[in-house]
Write a protein that holds these residues in place. Structure first.
Motif, PDB file in Angstrom:
ATOM      1  N   PHE A 109       0.839  -1.200   0.000  1.00 24.43           N
ATOM      2  CA  PHE A 109       0.000   0.000   0.000  1.00 24.43           C
ATOM      3  C   PHE A 109       0.873   1.248   0.000  1.00 24.43           C
ATOM      4  O   PHE A 109       0.623   2.206  -0.735  1.00 24.43           O
ATOM      5  CB  PHE A 109      -0.916   0.018   1.237  1.00 24.43           C
ATOM      6  CG  PHE A 109      -2.239  -0.680   1.050  1.00 24.43           C
ATOM      7  CD1 PHE A 109      -2.315  -1.972   0.580  1.00 24.43           C
ATOM      8  CD2 PHE A 109      -3.423  -0.026   1.347  1.00 24.43           C
ATOM      9  CE1 PHE A 109      -3.528  -2.617   0.415  1.00 24.43           C
ATOM     10  CE2 PHE A 109      -4.638  -0.647   1.188  1.00 24.43           C
ATOM     11  CZ  PHE A 109      -4.704  -1.951   0.726  1.00 24.43           C
ATOM     12  N   ARG A 110       1.923   1.232   0.833  1.00 22.30           N
ATOM     13  CA  ARG A 110       2.813   2.385   0.931  1.00 22.30           C
ATOM     14  C   ARG A 110       3.506   2.646  -0.402  1.00 22.30           C
ATOM     15  O   ARG A 110       3.621   3.796  -0.851  1.00 22.30           O
ATOM     16  CB  ARG A 110       3.839   2.123   2.034  1.00 22.30           C
ATOM     17  CG  ARG A 110       4.520   3.363   2.585  1.00 22.30           C
ATOM     18  CD  ARG A 110       5.447   3.013   3.739  1.00 22.30           C
ATOM     19  NE  ARG A 110       4.723   2.435   4.863  1.00 22.30           N
ATOM     20  CZ  ARG A 110       4.840   1.176   5.272  1.00 22.30           C
ATOM     21  NH1 ARG A 110       5.660   0.346   4.660  1.00 22.30           N
ATOM     22  NH2 ARG A 110       4.142   0.736   6.301  1.00 22.30           N
TER      23      ARG A 110
ATOM     24  N   LYS B  46       3.147   5.878  -3.109  1.00 23.07           N
ATOM     25  CA  LYS B  46       4.335   6.643  -3.481  1.00 23.07           C
ATOM     26  C   LYS B  46       4.564   6.665  -4.993  1.00 23.07           C
ATOM     27  O   LYS B  46       5.034   7.666  -5.539  1.00 23.07           O
ATOM     28  CB  LYS B  46       5.561   6.037  -2.785  1.00 23.07           C
ATOM     29  CG  LYS B  46       6.854   6.797  -2.996  1.00 23.07           C
ATOM     30  CD  LYS B  46       8.039   6.038  -2.392  1.00 23.07           C
ATOM     31  CE  LYS B  46       7.832   5.804  -0.900  1.00 23.07           C
ATOM     32  NZ  LYS B  46       9.022   5.130  -0.299  1.00 23.07           N
ATOM     33  N   THR B  47       4.215   5.569  -5.671  1.00 21.72           N
ATOM     34  CA  THR B  47       4.620   5.429  -7.077  1.00 21.72           C
ATOM     35  C   THR B  47       3.501   5.631  -8.089  1.00 21.72           C
ATOM     36  O   THR B  47       3.772   5.784  -9.277  1.00 21.72           O
ATOM     37  CB  THR B  47       5.234   4.041  -7.313  1.00 21.72           C
ATOM     38  OG1 THR B  47       4.245   3.021  -7.017  1.00 21.72           O
ATOM     39  CG2 THR B  47       6.460   3.826  -6.438  1.00 21.72           C
TER      40      THR B  47
ATOM     41  N   VAL C 224      -9.538  10.918  -3.728  1.00 15.32           N
ATOM     42  CA  VAL C 224     -10.375  10.033  -2.917  1.00 15.32           C
ATOM     43  C   VAL C 224      -9.754   8.641  -2.833  1.00 15.32           C
ATOM     44  O   VAL C 224      -9.818   7.978  -1.790  1.00 15.32           O
ATOM     45  CB  VAL C 224     -11.822   9.974  -3.471  1.00 15.32           C
ATOM     46  CG1 VAL C 224     -11.884   9.269  -4.817  1.00 15.32           C
ATOM     47  CG2 VAL C 224     -12.755   9.295  -2.474  1.00 15.32           C
ATOM     48  N   SER C 225      -9.110   8.167  -3.897  1.00 15.09           N
ATOM     49  CA  SER C 225      -8.449   6.853  -3.859  1.00 15.09           C
ATOM     50  C   SER C 225      -7.201   6.905  -2.985  1.00 15.09           C
ATOM     51  O   SER C 225      -6.915   5.959  -2.235  1.00 15.09           O
ATOM     52  CB  SER C 225      -8.093   6.393  -5.270  1.00 15.09           C
ATOM     53  OG  SER C 225      -9.255   6.093  -6.006  1.00 15.09           O
ATOM     54  N   ALA C 226      -6.460   7.992  -3.069  1.00 15.68           N
ATOM     55  CA  ALA C 226      -5.282   8.142  -2.221  1.00 15.68           C
ATOM     56  C   ALA C 226      -5.675   8.142  -0.750  1.00 15.68           C
ATOM     57  O   ALA C 226      -5.006   7.531   0.092  1.00 15.68           O
ATOM     58  CB  ALA C 226      -4.542   9.430  -2.576  1.00 15.68           C
ATOM     59  N   GLU C 227      -6.770   8.794  -0.418  1.00  9.98           N
ATOM     60  CA  GLU C 227      -7.229   8.828   0.969  1.00  9.98           C
ATOM     61  C   GLU C 227      -7.668   7.442   1.426  1.00  9.98           C
ATOM     62  O   GLU C 227      -7.382   7.016   2.554  1.00  9.98           O
ATOM     63  CB  GLU C 227      -8.387   9.815   1.127  1.00  9.98           C
ATOM     64  CG  GLU C 227      -8.837   9.978   2.574  1.00  9.98           C
ATOM     65  CD  GLU C 227      -9.983  10.961   2.712  1.00  9.98           C
ATOM     66  OE1 GLU C 227     -10.442  11.138   3.860  1.00  9.98           O
ATOM     67  OE2 GLU C 227     -10.425  11.532   1.710  1.00  9.98           O
ATOM     68  N   TYR C 228      -8.353   6.711   0.547  1.00  9.94           N
ATOM     69  CA  TYR C 228      -8.791   5.344   0.860  1.00  9.94           C
ATOM     70  C   TYR C 228      -7.584   4.456   1.174  1.00  9.94           C
ATOM     71  O   TYR C 228      -7.572   3.730   2.175  1.00  9.94           O
ATOM     72  CB  TYR C 228      -9.580   4.779  -0.322  1.00  9.94           C
ATOM     73  CG  TYR C 228      -9.723   3.279  -0.328  1.00  9.94           C
ATOM     74  CD1 TYR C 228     -10.630   2.647   0.509  1.00  9.94           C
ATOM     75  CD2 TYR C 228      -8.942   2.495  -1.174  1.00  9.94           C
ATOM     76  CE1 TYR C 228     -10.750   1.265   0.512  1.00  9.94           C
ATOM     77  CE2 TYR C 228      -9.059   1.121  -1.182  1.00  9.94           C
ATOM     78  CZ  TYR C 228      -9.964   0.500  -0.342  1.00  9.94           C
ATOM     79  OH  TYR C 228     -10.080  -0.863  -0.346  1.00  9.94           O
TER      80      TYR C 228
END
Length: 283
Positions: A108-109, A113-114, A120-124
């Motif tokens: 996930f991390r 990063k990449t 909204v997807s980044a927050e999820y």
């Protein structure tokens, strides 16, 4: 890594209608909205890594063995870990086993990063990353996971099969020695009875801080284990999978992965026995 043993499906996933922007102090996984899930599916459909390969194979209703055959991988055990990651991404079905949760958290991390995600997807992904890290740090779950892996180790050792045995310490499965490559310290040695007994006795001295977990057995014909061990060590060094020079570790410890070792066993035509699996392997 992580030790892939059967685990109950996550019952802590919150309802479909929960917004991604729930308070960050609230525990539990957050399910994706339809928009977020569609974005994740689109990513998996075009992803060129092994994660995408497994996703597309599962969508074609291939079995794990068929996926492994298509990808020319020695064993299909890796499919389980990728399927758990896909479930985590698309359905917020996050693993509860700490080692598996830690491996999912690393992925996930990396994705955050990449990849270029919508807000909204980044927050999820960020919210569920927090939950994965919390589960990875659950000491009681970690202890139960290690106990189960130790039980499988004892059972396999009792069979006293001839071949190459691969061990790792629980700490280095949870925290890979090389976080970027996800390789970690593994002992690769032959299975002569006196060798196993001597190694197990090391855990009762200051040499090893934890009970080692048996990950793999690569069966050899009687009398051929020593030659196979020498081949493994030579090939590991040739591939720059560094041999440990630590005074307490011993010369049979290498910074490597079960994925690489499985391929060596396949090249040497050795039969593979998966005792405990790890999700620490990278693409």
């Amino acid at each position: 890594m992580t030790i892939n043993t059967p685990e109950p499906r996550n019952s802590g996933v919150e309802g479909e209608s929960e917004p991604v922007s729930a308070p960050p102090t609230q525990l539990g996984a957050v399910r994706p909205t339809a928009q977020v899930r569609a974005e994740l599916v689109a990513f998996l459909e075009r992803d060129s890594s092994r994660l995408g390969d497994v996703y597309r194979g599962l969508q074609r209703a291939l079995t794990p063995d068929q996926i492994a055959e298509e990808l020319e991988v020695a064993t299909s055990s890796f499919v389980w870990g990728y399927q758990r990651l896909i479930d985590s991404l698309l359905d917020a079905d996050l693993p509860t086993a700490p080692t598996v949760a830690q491996a999912a958290a690393r992925r996930f991390r990396n994705l955050l990063k990449t990849q270029d995600w919508s807000p909204v997807s980044a927050e999820y992904l960020a919210r569920n990353l927090i939950e994965l890290e919390r589960r990875a740090d659950d000491e009681s779950a970690r202890e139960a996971e290690i106990q189960q892996a130790n039980a499988e180790t004892t059972k396999a050792e009792a069979r006293n099969e001839v071949g190459i045995y691969v061990y790792a310490l629980p700490h280095y499965l949870l925290h890979p020695y090389e976080p970027d490559t996800e390789r970690t310290l593994m002992k690769v040695g032959r299975s002569d009875s006196d060798v196993i007994m001597r190694f197990r006795n090391q855990t009762r001295t200051t040499a090893l801080p934890e009970e080692p977990i048996l990950l793999r057995i690569y069966r050899t014909a009687p009398g051929e284990a020593a030659a196979a061990e020498a081949q493994f060590h030579r090939l590991l060094e040739a591939a720059d999978h560094d041999r440990s020079v630590a005074r307490t570790a011993g010369r049979e410890w290498f910074v490597t992965s079960t994925r690489f070792l499985d391929e060596l066993a396949r090249a040497l035509s050795l039969h593979l026995v998966v005792v405990n699996d790890t999700s620490a392997d990278s693409d």
